[in-house]
Design an enzyme around this catalytic site. Sequence first.
Site, PDB file in Angstrom:
ATOM      1  N   ARG A   1      25.675   8.292 -57.287  1.00 48.26           N
ATOM      2  CA  ARG A   1      24.966   7.509 -55.925  1.00 48.26           C
ATOM      3  C   ARG A   1      24.439   6.383 -56.347  1.00 48.26           C
ATOM      4  O   ARG A   1      23.614   6.265 -57.104  1.00 48.26           O
ATOM      5  CB  ARG A   1      24.169   8.749 -55.501  1.00 48.26           C
ATOM      6  CG  ARG A   1      24.875   9.812 -55.037  1.00 48.26           C
ATOM      7  CD  ARG A   1      24.006  10.666 -53.590  1.00 48.26           C
ATOM      8  NE  ARG A   1      23.915   9.783 -52.767  1.00 48.26           N
ATOM      9  CZ  ARG A   1      23.148  10.213 -51.723  1.00 48.26           C
ATOM     10  NH1 ARG A   1      22.155  11.226 -51.849  1.00 48.26           N
ATOM     11  NH2 ARG A   1      22.911   9.637 -50.544  1.00 48.26           N
TER      12      ARG A   1
ATOM     13  N   ASP B   1      14.195   5.084 -51.552  1.00 50.36           N
ATOM     14  CA  ASP B   1      14.933   4.944 -52.429  1.00 50.36           C
ATOM     15  C   ASP B   1      15.061   3.822 -53.500  1.00 50.36           C
ATOM     16  O   ASP B   1      15.781   4.269 -54.526  1.00 50.36           O
ATOM     17  CB  ASP B   1      16.537   5.202 -51.654  1.00 50.36           C
ATOM     18  CG  ASP B   1      16.765   6.354 -50.925  1.00 50.36           C
ATOM     19  OD1 ASP B   1      16.180   6.318 -49.898  1.00 50.36           O
ATOM     20  OD2 ASP B   1      17.359   7.502 -51.536  1.00 50.36           O
TER      21      ASP B   1
ATOM     22  N   LYS C   1      16.722   5.473 -46.169  1.00 47.14           N
ATOM     23  CA  LYS C   1      17.751   5.980 -45.091  1.00 47.14           C
ATOM     24  C   LYS C   1      18.017   5.225 -43.937  1.00 47.14           C
ATOM     25  O   LYS C   1      17.149   4.723 -43.413  1.00 47.14           O
ATOM     26  CB  LYS C   1      17.374   7.417 -44.710  1.00 47.14           C
ATOM     27  CG  LYS C   1      18.443   7.974 -43.777  1.00 47.14           C
ATOM     28  CD  LYS C   1      19.916   8.169 -44.383  1.00 47.14           C
ATOM     29  CE  LYS C   1      19.873   8.830 -45.694  1.00 47.14           C
ATOM     30  NZ  LYS C   1      21.184   8.654 -46.563  1.00 47.14           N
TER      31      LYS C   1
END
Length: 370
Positions: A92, A250, A261
């Site tokens: 990711r 993040d 997000k």
Amino acid sequence: MLPTYPPRSIWPAAEGALEIIDQRWLPHEYRTEQLTTLAETTRAIEEMRVRGAPLIGVTAAYGLYLALREAPSRANYLQHLAMAAAMLKATRPTAINLAWAVDRMVNALTALSPDILTHQDSFVQKARELADEMAEADVATCRAIGEHGYKILEALHKQHPDRPVQMLTHCNAGGLGCVAYGTATAPLYLSAERGLPVHVWVDETRPRNQGALTAFELKRIGIPHTYIVDNAGGLLMQRGQVDVVIVGADRVSLGGDVANKIGTYLKALAAKDNQVPFYVALPASTFDPKLKDAFAEIPIEERHPDEVNYAYGINELGKASRVLLTPEGTKVSNPGFDITPARLITGLLTERGTCPAKESAVRALYPEFA
Ligand code: MRU
């Protein structure tokens, strides 16, 4: 059975394995599974069985341990480690905690004496100890974020002692996205422990509905909450029904630009327009000191169109099912994250305290950042 308080998202299993919650089935089913190999670990991260920046970092650290454990006895362990590190980092791209955790493990293991490097048992044991330390540190860090965030909620309650503090959050920056407590939700755990009245507006967070994970978690710790569609937050802010927004992150530049997000940016715009304080909760491992321009350099994960085209849930027969929402063949764009500029952020809520979203303030809190 649920792990004890604070609930953990990853924990030791028999024979050196790890146990995780397969979060794809929440909130309807609490399924756990064991990670025993590198391949199972990369799959768990890729398929979002585990998700949330800090948790994927810790899971990747355990993935390196599992990779070393299954290395052939005559392997070059450092080479094997490098191969596993590259595979884990590719799973990711947006959350920096993954690369942070992997690099930290690789650096610590590479720095061991040549004697340990040739003994698989001691090398594997050292990797396990380091991953365990990282998991414990995540719990302590999130608890510290909670202490600082609690002060924000407490101060808001003093302004309106007659009613609960109204907080809004996006995605799941909760204990499920960390080892325990979460980042944005950590102040809520402390509020629950100390009896501070708080009500949370939980953003649904399409397309994967991580808001349902937040609702599951808040129900579990007994915090009153209301689930809203992603577009409702602006109206609630205009009506004066939100005292504070706290979200997770993040990847954050030292200048305070925040990748989180998808949809976070729109909440920050609405908060600014309505003078609602907007905080981003994060541990040190979410800063990316190498970033010069967050907008140009942060890789934004483009996710599968099925996440948008379909919705998942439980049907009226109580069976898990997915339904198609769009006309067959509809073209979809599905960026997983967006970037909120520092100018929209009231403060960064870290384990070392809260600071303005600007480089001088971040560097004052973290003088070790190069
Ligand atoms: O795609 P996800 O579910 O991994 O995204 C998670 C988020 O964006 C969280 O807000 C962030 O990682 C913080 S988790 C404590």
